[in-house]
Structures are given as structure tokens and as C-alpha cells.
Scaffold this active site. Structure first.
Site, PDB file in Angstrom:
ATOM      1  CG  ASN A   1       0.743  33.479  79.946  1.00 12.76           C
ATOM      2  OD1 ASN A   1       1.098  32.311  79.966  1.00 12.76           O
ATOM      3  ND2 ASN A   1       0.759  34.246  81.033  1.00 12.76           N
TER       4      ASN A   1
ATOM      5  CB  SER B   1      -3.079  22.916  78.701  1.00 16.01           C
ATOM      6  OG  SER B   1      -2.879  21.749  79.471  1.00 16.01           O
TER       7      SER B   1
ATOM      8  CE1 TYR C   1      -5.778  25.636  82.612  1.00 13.11           C
ATOM      9  CE2 TYR C   1      -5.412  23.379  81.857  1.00 13.11           C
ATOM     10  CZ  TYR C   1      -4.942  24.667  82.065  1.00 13.11           C
ATOM     11  OH  TYR C   1      -3.640  24.999  81.717  1.00 13.11           O
TER      12      TYR C   1
ATOM     13  CE  LYS D   1      -5.120  26.902  79.183  1.00 15.01           C
ATOM     14  NZ  LYS D   1      -4.497  28.197  78.799  1.00 15.01           N
TER      15      LYS D   1
END
Length: 307
Positions: A100, A162, A175, A179
């Protein structure tokens, strides 16, 4: 506790879980939910004060020794090996791993440095890879022991990803790329570990209400990779979204984690950390033992482009 768990049970009794970034937000809610359902949890965090506070809260709620903090900057080369060794030595096994830990360091591609791009790959993709590599011999030895005893036990790895990995995210290509990379890692690990009964899946979250959805301030920072990162969105972005920008104001947990109305999402609102933790819990539990190599969207019915 950071949340009141949706369910309290013994579904995870006797299991040892690692939750990275497990002190607050989705990670804190997940650590609490796993503990509420019988697991002992190692909270892997870079922030010692927050990790110890989270462990204390969980132990007060569910019994001494339920949660143990492990303090490390996970991007350090040996941190993941140390984390797995610590968990195995202190709890006797590693049964559940929730990847996480993460943060955002936004910027448009034309302004983004190599360091900024690499930082997102490091925390969101390299760390889960290293943690998987460290877990592999532990999982294989446990599966061999199970086979010798004539039993089948499933162990679980869950990647927190995500919808940005599927849809892209303007202003955060680093990002989104990291992901998206998680999806390939999940599917590859699922193939490699199916024979040893390790289920590997990902949750792809839409907008879950956390401190990352608030304006940046010096009250919310992360120390990682030798840098200080102000958590949250820029003041300009927050203003465009109609948010109050006051860097001196300390935001309450109710404001930080409370669901907010959001046009364009089928359910009409953002998600909560408890709802996020419940999705992760399902993938960690015996309820999902025939599920592996999957990316589960958890986004309130948002349509492509909202993340």
C-alpha cells in the site's frame, strides 16, 4: 482506531500480515480491518511516531501483540528483505502482504525531472517487486511444509493500484505509469506462484478520500529517499476544485476521510478508507481463494478518465 471495521471475525485467525504504509489512510484502515478479523499485523512505515500510534491503537482495540510497527524507508535497497525477515522471526510466518505504501509527486511531463519520474517507479513498483522477491522463499518453504502435512493453505498478496494506471492521469504520468506497471507484476506473480497457492491480485482505486485529496501543507509530509514530500494537491489545483486553501490549518480526520459528493461517479460520491479496506480484506480472506491475477476496479462506478 482509524476506523470502525465493517466486520469483526476470526477469518484470518493465526495469520501474519504485512501492510506497507499501514499507519494512516487506506493502509491504516486495512491494518485495522485485518486485525479485526484475527490477523496479526506488521505496520511498515517510514514515520515512527505515526506507526507506533497506529500499533498502539490496534493493540488497545484487539489485544496486545496484534500490531507491531516496523520502521524503514522502503525504497532503501535492503528494507524489504529486512521487513520480511522481521515479520517471519517475530510472527512465525508471512501469510498476507498488502503493498500500500506510496505517494504522489505530480508534474507535467515537459517539466518533470528524471528523479521525479524514477521516484514514483521506486515506491510504487520497485518496492512491491523487492517485497515479492523477499517473500518468495518464505512462501515456497511454507507451501512445501503444507504439502508434506497433506494440507493446502492459500497465502495472499494484494497490490494497491489506481484507475490512473488504466486511464492515465494528466499531470501525473509518473504515478500513472508506475501504477500501470503494477498490473504486469501482479499477473506475472500470479502465474509464478499459482502452484504454491499464493493468490496475487490488485485493487485499482478511483477517488478514495484521504490526505492526498487535500491541499498541501507542512502538517502532512513524507520523508523518503532523502527528500521531504508535501502530501496532497498543489494550491492551484485545490483552488480550481473549489477547496479552501489555508496551509496553517490542521485538518481533522473527519474532514480528511469523509466522503464527498462527486458528479460523474455513478454512486455520486468519493469512496472512504473503510470501503477501500473492505475490498482489500476480501482479497486477503478465504472468500477469494479462486481469484488470482486480477485487477479489481473499486471506483464507485466512475467512467473512464476520472481517477
Amino acid at each position: 482506531m482509524i476506523i470502525e471495521p465493517t466486520l469483526r471475525s476470526d477469518l484470518l485467525a493465526g495469520q501474519a500480515a504485512i501492510v506497507t504504509g499501514g499507519a494512516r489512510g487506506i493502509g491504516g484502515a486495512t491494518a485495522t480491518t485485518l486485525a479485526a478479523n484475527g490477523a496479526r499485523v506488521v505496520i511498515a512505515e517510514v514515520d515512527q511516531v505515526k506507526a507506533e500510534a497506529a500499533a498502539k491503537s490496534i493493540n488497545e482495540a484487539f489485544g496486545a501483540g496484534t500490531a507491531t510497527p516496523f520502521i524503514a524507508d522502503l525504497v532503501a535497497p535492503s528494507a524489504c528483505d529486512d521487513l520480511v525477515n522481521f515479520t517471519h522471526e517475530n510472527l512465525g510466518s508471512v501469510d498476507i502482504v498488502v503493498n500500500n505504501a506510496g505517494y504522489a509527486w505530480d508534474g507535467r511531463v515537459h517539466d518533470m525531472t528524471d528523479e521525479q519520474f524514477q521516484a514514483m517507479l521506486d515506491i510504487h513498483l520497485v518496492v512491491p517487486f523487492r517485497l515479492a522477491r523477499a517473500c518468495a522463499p518464505v512462501f515456497r518453504a511454507a507451501a512445501k511444509a503444507d504439502a508434506s502435512a497433506g494440507v493446502v493453505r492459500h497465502r495472499k498478496t494484494v497490490m494497491v493500484s489506481s484507475m490512473a494506471g488504466s486511464w492515465g492521469l494528466g499531470g501525473a504520468a509518473n504515478y500513472a505509469a508506475a501504477k500501470a506497471g503494477m498490473f504486469g507484476l501482479v499477473r506475472s506473480l500470479a502465474r509464478e506462484w499459482g502452484s504454491i497457492h499464493v493468490n496475487v491480485n490488485a485493487v485499482a482505486f478511483g477517488i478514495i478520500q484521504t490526505r492526498f485529496a487535500l491541499p498541501q501543507s507542512d502538517h502532512e509530509v513524507i520523508q523518503t529517499g532523502g527528500r521531504t514530500i508535501n502530501v496532497g494537491m498543489s494550491a492551484k489545483q485545490a483552488e480550481r476544485m473549489g477547496m479552501r486553501v489555508d496551509p496553517d490549518r490542521v485538518v481533522t480526520d473527519e474532514e480528511m476521510y469523509g466522503s464527498k459528493a462527486m458528479p460523474g461517479i455513478t454512486l455520486g460520491r468519493t469512496g472512504t478508507i473503510r470501503e477501500a479496506a473492505d475490498a482489500i480484506f476480501w482479497l486477503c480472506s478465504p472468500l477469494s481463494e479462486y481469484v488470482t491475477g486480477q485487477v479489481i476496479p473499486v471506483n464507485g462506478g466512475a467512467q473512464g478518465g476520472m481517477s
